[in-house]
Design an enzyme around this catalytic site. Sequence first.
Site, PDB file in Angstrom:
ATOM      1  CB  CYS A 127      -0.924  -0.022   1.212  1.00  0.00           C
ATOM      2  SG  CYS A 127      -1.889   1.492   1.371  1.00  0.00           S
ATOM      3  CB  CYS A 130      -0.615   2.543   4.044  1.00  0.00           C
ATOM      4  SG  CYS A 130      -2.088   1.906   3.267  1.00  0.00           S
ATOM      5  CG  ASP A 131       3.210   1.216   4.443  1.00  0.00           C
ATOM      6  OD1 ASP A 131       2.746   1.676   5.509  1.00  0.00           O
ATOM      7  OD2 ASP A 131       2.997   0.059   4.057  1.00  0.00           O
TER       8      ASP A 131
END
Length: 296
Positions: A127, A130-131
């Site tokens: 992701c 997200c990261d």
Amino acid sequence: MYDIIIVGAGPAGLTAALYALRANKKVLVLEAKTYGGQIINAHKIDNYPGMKGVSGFELATNLYNQVKELGVEYRTEEVIGIEEDKTVVTQKNKYNAKAIILATGAENRKLGLENEHKYIGRGVSYCATCDGNFYKGKTVAVAGGGNTALEDAIYLANIAEKVYLIHRRDEFRGEAKYVDELKTKENVEFVLNSNVIKINGDSKIESLEVQDKEGKIRTIETNALFIAIGQEPRNEIFKNLINIDRYGYIESEDGVHTNQQGIYVAGDARVKTLRQLVTAMSDGAIAADTAIKEEE
Ligand code: NAP
């Protein structure tokens, strides 16, 4: 006893809940992880009609709030099976319903590298939204050639110092406009006809070994590997009752009924040609409407 139990809180499942709740049905949604399904990771959705540029998170959260306001019963429980009498079994409980809608979607495909799992949270991610921010000014690699990989590479190119886009063929599956955009970015390097075969590093990723079609191995120094190689369905748990194809997708002749009376399917979990947000939501609406009419 619920009127309808919906398994999965992605766009298909939540849309099914919306339609069922608006018809005054008693609805239980069961979800193992968080609401939103795969779309929650989409940075920007440009093909959802009338809402160009909306983020997956915003759209999924709005939909979740919409069904919460209508009084859905929502439980974070992993479904482990269903029984013939329309009992849904979770790790904690058993629930009964007049109708069940399976909207289990699909999950991120793994590359299948020996130590892939060990590096999750230490450089391996599925992701980018997200990261991605962890890699500000660093070097990252993206594996894949679909829209997700292309979008991830664009997103990461604005954060990281350097982005390698590694794809197993010389043509991308994703849309040309994303490829064209990537070509304009000086910090993006395409590594085509190549597969990641090994991750190196002690506690974190330090480099990848990448093999091209001729068998030549190249080492790419990178701090992260974002894997975006598509999704796999998770319908094994239903195979005692429900017909599933060889790839794991639920079979349905008309796109809504399964082989079991009173059990319906919606979204990416089913056999279909176009797995998109708009088709998942459409499936959810049709499944709920069909279930309401047939189970009355
Ligand atoms: P996808 O379209 O299925 O693409 C998966 C990519 O990963 C393909 O390029 C495939 O290579 C590659 N791949 C698969 N298995 C691999 C393996 N074991 N090793 C190396 N490479 C592998 O998946 P996706 O990009 O996640 O997209 C899923 C769906 O969501 C698509 O319909 C897509 O259009 C849609 N989507 C839309 C948007 C948007 O509209 N904004 C954003 C994201 C996703 P090959 O090409 O060689 O098969």
